[in-house]
Every structure is written in structure tokens, then in C-alpha cells.
Design an enzyme around this catalytic site. Structure first.
Site, mmCIF file in Angstrom:
data_model
loop_
_atom_site.group_PDB
_atom_site.id
_atom_site.type_symbol
_atom_site.label_atom_id
_atom_site.label_comp_id
_atom_site.label_asym_id
_atom_site.label_seq_id
_atom_site.Cartn_x
_atom_site.Cartn_y
_atom_site.Cartn_z
ATOM 1 N N CYS A 126 0.812 -1.232 0.000
ATOM 2 C CA CYS A 126 0.000 0.000 0.000
ATOM 3 C C CYS A 126 0.839 1.274 0.000
ATOM 4 C CB CYS A 126 -0.937 0.005 1.201
ATOM 5 S SG CYS A 126 -2.189 -1.277 1.081
ATOM 6 N N HIS A 170 -3.601 7.289 2.974
ATOM 7 C CA HIS A 170 -3.950 5.985 2.400
ATOM 8 C C HIS A 170 -5.327 5.581 2.942
ATOM 9 C CE1 HIS A 170 -3.863 1.969 1.017
ATOM 10 N NE2 HIS A 170 -3.668 1.420 2.207
ATOM 11 N N ASN A 216 -10.334 0.092 -0.221
ATOM 12 C CA ASN A 216 -8.871 0.210 -0.252
ATOM 13 C C ASN A 216 -8.362 -0.251 -1.626
ATOM 14 O OD1 ASN A 216 -6.117 -0.028 0.044
ATOM 15 N ND2 ASN A 216 -6.193 -1.134 1.986
HETATM 16 O O1 UT7 Z 1 -3.887 -1.187 3.461
HETATM 17 C C1 UT7 Z 1 -2.999 -2.098 4.019
HETATM 18 C C2 UT7 Z 1 -2.997 -2.047 5.491
HETATM 19 N N1 UT7 Z 1 -4.206 -2.597 5.998
HETATM 20 C C3 UT7 Z 1 -4.829 -2.021 7.010
HETATM 21 O O2 UT7 Z 1 -4.446 -0.988 7.458
HETATM 22 C C4 UT7 Z 1 -6.014 -2.741 7.592
HETATM 23 C C5 UT7 Z 1 -5.942 -2.759 9.092
HETATM 24 N N2 UT7 Z 1 -6.988 -3.527 9.722
HETATM 25 C C6 UT7 Z 1 -8.301 -3.166 9.710
HETATM 26 O O3 UT7 Z 1 -8.686 -2.226 9.044
HETATM 27 C C7 UT7 Z 1 -9.242 -3.901 10.612
HETATM 28 O O4 UT7 Z 1 -8.513 -4.740 11.475
HETATM 29 C C8 UT7 Z 1 -10.305 -4.761 9.862
HETATM 30 C C9 UT7 Z 1 -11.298 -3.875 9.173
HETATM 31 C C10 UT7 Z 1 -9.630 -5.667 8.849
HETATM 32 C C11 UT7 Z 1 -11.067 -5.631 10.862
HETATM 33 O O5 UT7 Z 1 -11.659 -4.817 11.857
HETATM 34 P P1 UT7 Z 1 -11.443 -5.129 13.391
HETATM 35 O O6 UT7 Z 1 -12.215 -4.108 14.135
HETATM 36 O O7 UT7 Z 1 -9.986 -5.204 13.665
HETATM 37 O O8 UT7 Z 1 -12.151 -6.535 13.556
HETATM 38 P P2 UT7 Z 1 -11.526 -7.885 14.096
HETATM 39 O O9 UT7 Z 1 -10.683 -8.530 13.081
HETATM 40 O O10 UT7 Z 1 -10.971 -7.654 15.473
HETATM 41 O O11 UT7 Z 1 -12.839 -8.742 14.278
HETATM 42 C C12 UT7 Z 1 -13.860 -8.405 15.259
HETATM 43 C C13 UT7 Z 1 -15.012 -9.364 15.125
HETATM 44 C C14 UT7 Z 1 -14.569 -10.815 15.087
HETATM 45 O O12 UT7 Z 1 -15.591 -11.580 15.725
HETATM 46 P P3 UT7 Z 1 -15.445 -12.061 17.241
HETATM 47 O O13 UT7 Z 1 -14.200 -12.905 17.266
HETATM 48 O O14 UT7 Z 1 -15.296 -10.791 18.053
HETATM 49 O O15 UT7 Z 1 -16.697 -12.810 17.516
HETATM 50 C C15 UT7 Z 1 -14.562 -11.170 13.619
HETATM 51 O O16 UT7 Z 1 -14.752 -12.525 13.377
HETATM 52 O O17 UT7 Z 1 -15.669 -9.128 13.865
HETATM 53 C C16 UT7 Z 1 -15.732 -10.360 13.116
HETATM 54 N N3 UT7 Z 1 -15.603 -10.017 11.692
HETATM 55 C C17 UT7 Z 1 -16.648 -9.685 10.926
HETATM 56 N N4 UT7 Z 1 -17.956 -9.565 11.194
HETATM 57 C C18 UT7 Z 1 -18.746 -9.175 10.181
HETATM 58 C C19 UT7 Z 1 -14.468 -9.967 10.945
HETATM 59 N N5 UT7 Z 1 -14.761 -9.601 9.685
HETATM 60 C C20 UT7 Z 1 -16.107 -9.409 9.654
HETATM 61 C C21 UT7 Z 1 -16.986 -9.020 8.634
HETATM 62 N N6 UT7 Z 1 -18.309 -8.912 8.953
HETATM 63 N N7 UT7 Z 1 -16.599 -8.735 7.394
#
Ligand code: UT7
Length: 331
Positions: free
Chosen positions: A116, A256, A286
Site C-alpha cells: 500500500c 492511504h 482500499n
Molecule cells: O492497506 C494495508 C494495510 N491494511 C490495514 O491498514 C487494515 C488494518 N486492519 C483493519 O482495518 C481492521 O482490522 C479490519 C477492518 C480488517 C477488521 O476490523 P477489526 O475491528 O480489527 O475486527 P476484528 O478482526 O478484530 O474482528 C472483530 C469481530 C470478530 O468476531 P469475534 O471474534 O469478536 O466474535 C470477527 O470474526 O468481527 C468479526 N468479523 C466480521 N464480522 C462481520 C471480521 N470480519 C467481519 C466481517 N463482517 N466482514
């Protein structure tokens, strides 16, 4: 003779027609509009659906937009830098093909691959060539067909990424406008947290790797998020401090577009109001190497000569940094 600075003198962009909305994603994986919107800020993204077209298709369109808007003869382009994480194919650089297709027959070209941060690093590279005095017109393109490496059954990644391309022309400036300063960093600690396991020299393609879906992006979102928030904000804060700038001096943050929460944290650290932050993640998601030029593409009409812009990025590798640039023309 006054010092040569490298200024952006034209901006172009291209977005494919197909719109993948959160509502459509709800029918594909276990997710919902509310989760995606609150966690990422994304409502929809564009996808290049034609399987015969690769990243070069969008890069060519964005580059042609720059040439047309600036009235530049492609024969006058000295160099084409192709920032991308999704080249058309391994080995034969996508930028070389793009340069030939747009008629930049006197240019040399190569791909710059830094996830990125590819476009941000590309700005630094383009500026050095211009500042050397040897090159007068450097075309920097950022384009990615992320849909070619995303598993649309993996809700952790398919909701985030989109396809698109943007491009800018760098030219010498003798009034001092253009790239002023940069803070660029990388750290291999990130290698395991955002990657594609197979298809490279460690794990070449095989039936097994395809069956195991190892040619798709894997992201440990939580870890990447943690590093992104602190490093993107640190880089931006450092560049302000080093140049005796405060949030009041800055006209625009060009961040970004990975996650609205990361962008908001960076803006807060810089002391910037929301109305000084370029944001289009809601519509494009993204687009990896294309996010920064697509921000310029969307906001170009609001930019004025002398505006102080802070670019900030964070991506796989890890790679990150910030660039301070003054805008060189009234749009
Ligand atoms: O551009 C390159 C660099 N990339 C980035 O900067 C991305 C950085 N990361 C992020 O933007 C975020 O971590 C994400 C958007 C990818 C994920 O958001 P998060 O708030 O960190 O969610 P998480 O991975 O901690 O997941 C929280 C919960 C989990 O469920 P439990 O374990 O709490 O029951 C996931 O399984 O949300 C669940 N989950 C979803 N639920 C609905 C994960 N993906 C989804 C989804 N829809 N698409």
C-alpha cells in the site's frame, strides 16, 4: 540558478464501472452493512470484472487522462514509474507495457512494489529523478486490480479492497513548489501479517497451493491495524515537527484509504479538522497503490497553488511514511 523541486503538475484517474456494495457482499459472505461501515467506513468499492483485463488496463486509462488534461505529448515523457502490488504478470514489468501502450516511446519504465506504500515511495523516487535535473517529465501511476488476489469467500479481506488507478505527472519547478520533505520507513516484522503465501519463489504455484487458496491475500487485520494507527500517525507528526508546521498550516491530509478509523487517528494526532482530510474510502474501499492519486483526482478542483499537503501511508511489509508537498497550480 534556483534549486529544482519536483512538482505535481497534472492528475488523472480511472475507476471501473462495476459497483460492489455492502448489500451485495451481505449475500456473498457472513457480514452486514453496519459492521463494515462502522469498522471500516466503506460502503462500496469498484471492481474490474473483465477477466481479460489486468492492472495495466486501469493504469493506461489513468495515464491517458493525465496526458489529455495536461496536453502532454507522450513522446516527451522521460520515465514511467508503475506503483502496484498486482502486476499483470511476473517478470515482464507492467509499467513497460503501459508506457508502450500510451505512446511514451522515449521513456524507460519499471514497477515499484511496496504494497500500500507503493505510490508514496514512488513519489519519493519520481522526485529524485526530477531533482537530478536529467529528467523533465516523470509519470507516476498507482493502480491495482485487488479483485485478482482476493478470496470473495473470506469476509476478513473481501469487504476491504477495491480496484482502481490514478496517475500524476511530476515536472521540475523553480518557484519552490512540490515535494519538500519525506519520512519513509519499512520493517520486515510485517511480513507474516499481510501476505500472499503462494505464487512466489518460496512456494511456487502447484495444485496443492491452489486447492488451499494460498494465492489470495491473508491479513491479520487486528495486528496490521495496531501498527498502522501508530506508524501512520507517527510519520505524519514527525514531518510536521521537522518542518515547523502545525495542523493550522496544513491545507490537506492525503491519507492511504485502508480504514476510516486509521485516517481519523492520524488526523487527530495532526490536529486537523475533518474538512482538511481527503476521504473517498466510502466509495472505493482500499485500492492499495491507487488510494493517494485517487484522492488527488477527487479533490483536485479544491486544490490551490501553495496549499501544503501531507501524504501518509501504511501497508504490507510493513512499509509506511509521510511526504510533505506544496501544490503547484490552481485547478
Ligand atoms: O492497506 C494495508 C494495510 N491494511 C490495514 O491498514 C487494515 C488494518 N486492519 C483493519 O482495518 C481492521 O482490522 C479490519 C477492518 C480488517 C477488521 O476490523 P477489526 O475491528 O480489527 O475486527 P476484528 O478482526 O478484530 O474482528 C472483530 C469481530 C470478530 O468476531 P469475534 O471474534 O469478536 O466474535 C470477527 O470474526 O468481527 C468479526 N468479523 C466480521 N464480522 C462481520 C471480521 N470480519 C467481519 C466481517 N463482517 N466482514
Amino acid at each position: 540558478m534556483s534549486k529544482i523541486t519536483a512538482a505535481i503538475t497534472a492528475v488523472g484517474g480511472y475507476l471501473p464501472d462495476y459497483v460492489l456494495t455492502n448489500q451485495i457482499l451481505e449475500t456473498m459472505v457472513d457480514t452486514n452493512d453496519e459492521w463494515i461501515t462502522t469498522r471500516t467506513g466503506i460502503k462500496e468499492r469498484r471492481l474490474l470484472k473483465d477477466s481479460n483485463k489486468g492492472t495495466s488496463y486501469m493504469a493506461i486509462k489513468a495515464a491517458q487522462d493525465v496526458l489529455e488534461k495536461s496536453g502532454t505529448d507522450p513522446k516527451d515523457i522521460d520515465m514511467v514509474i508503475m506503483a502496484t502490488a498486482t502486476p499483470d504478470m511476473p517478470v515482464a514489468a507492467t509499467g513497460v507495457y503501459v508506457a508502450s501502450q500510451i505512446g511514451a516511446v522515449n521513456a524507460f519504465s519499471y514497477d515499484l512494489v511496496a504494497a500500500c506504500s507503493s505510490f508514496l515511495y514512488g513519489m519519493s523516487t519520481a522526485a529524485r529523478y526530477i531533482e537530478s535535473g536529467r529528467y523533465k517529465k516523470v509519470l507516476l501511476i498507482g493502480a491495482d486490480k485487488m479483485s485478482s488476489i482476493i478470496d470473495y469467500e473470506d469476509r476478513a479481506t473481501c469487504i476491504i479492497f477495491g480496484d482502481g488507478g490514478g496517475a500524476v505527472l511530476f515536472e521540475p519547478n523553480e518557484e519552490g513548489y512540490g515535494l519538500q520533505d519525506e519520512v519513509l520507513r519499512s520493517d520486515g516484522i510485517g511480513r507474516e501479517h499481510l501476505k500472499i503465501d503462494a505464487g512466489g519463489s518460496i512456494l511456487p504455484a502447484s495444485h496443492e497451493t491452489v486447492d488451499a487458496k494460498k494465492h489470495y491475500v491473508f491479513q491479520d487485520g487486528k495486528t496490521v491495524f495496531k501498527f498502522a494507527v501508530s506508524n501512520m500517525a507517527d510519520g505524519a507528526a514527525k514531518i510536521l515537527e521537522r518542518n515547523d508546521l502545525t495542523g493550522d498550516d496544513v491545507a490537506w491530509l492525503v491519507p492511504h484509504q485502508a480504514n476510516k478509523r486509521i485516517i481519523d487517528a492520524t488526523a487527530r494526532r495532526m490536529g486537523l479538522d475533518d474538512n482538511k482530510v481527503m476521504m473517498n474510502i466510502e466509495r472505493y474501499g482500499n485500492t492499495t497503490s491507487a488510494t493517494l492519486p485517487l484522492c488527488l483526482y477527487d479533490y483536485e478542483k479544491q486544490l490551490k497553488k501553495g496549499d501544503k499537503l501531507i501524504f501518509a501511508s501504511f501497508g504490507g511489509g510493513f512499509t509506511w511514511g509521510s511526504i510533505y508537498l506544496t501544490w503547484a497550480y490552481d485547478s
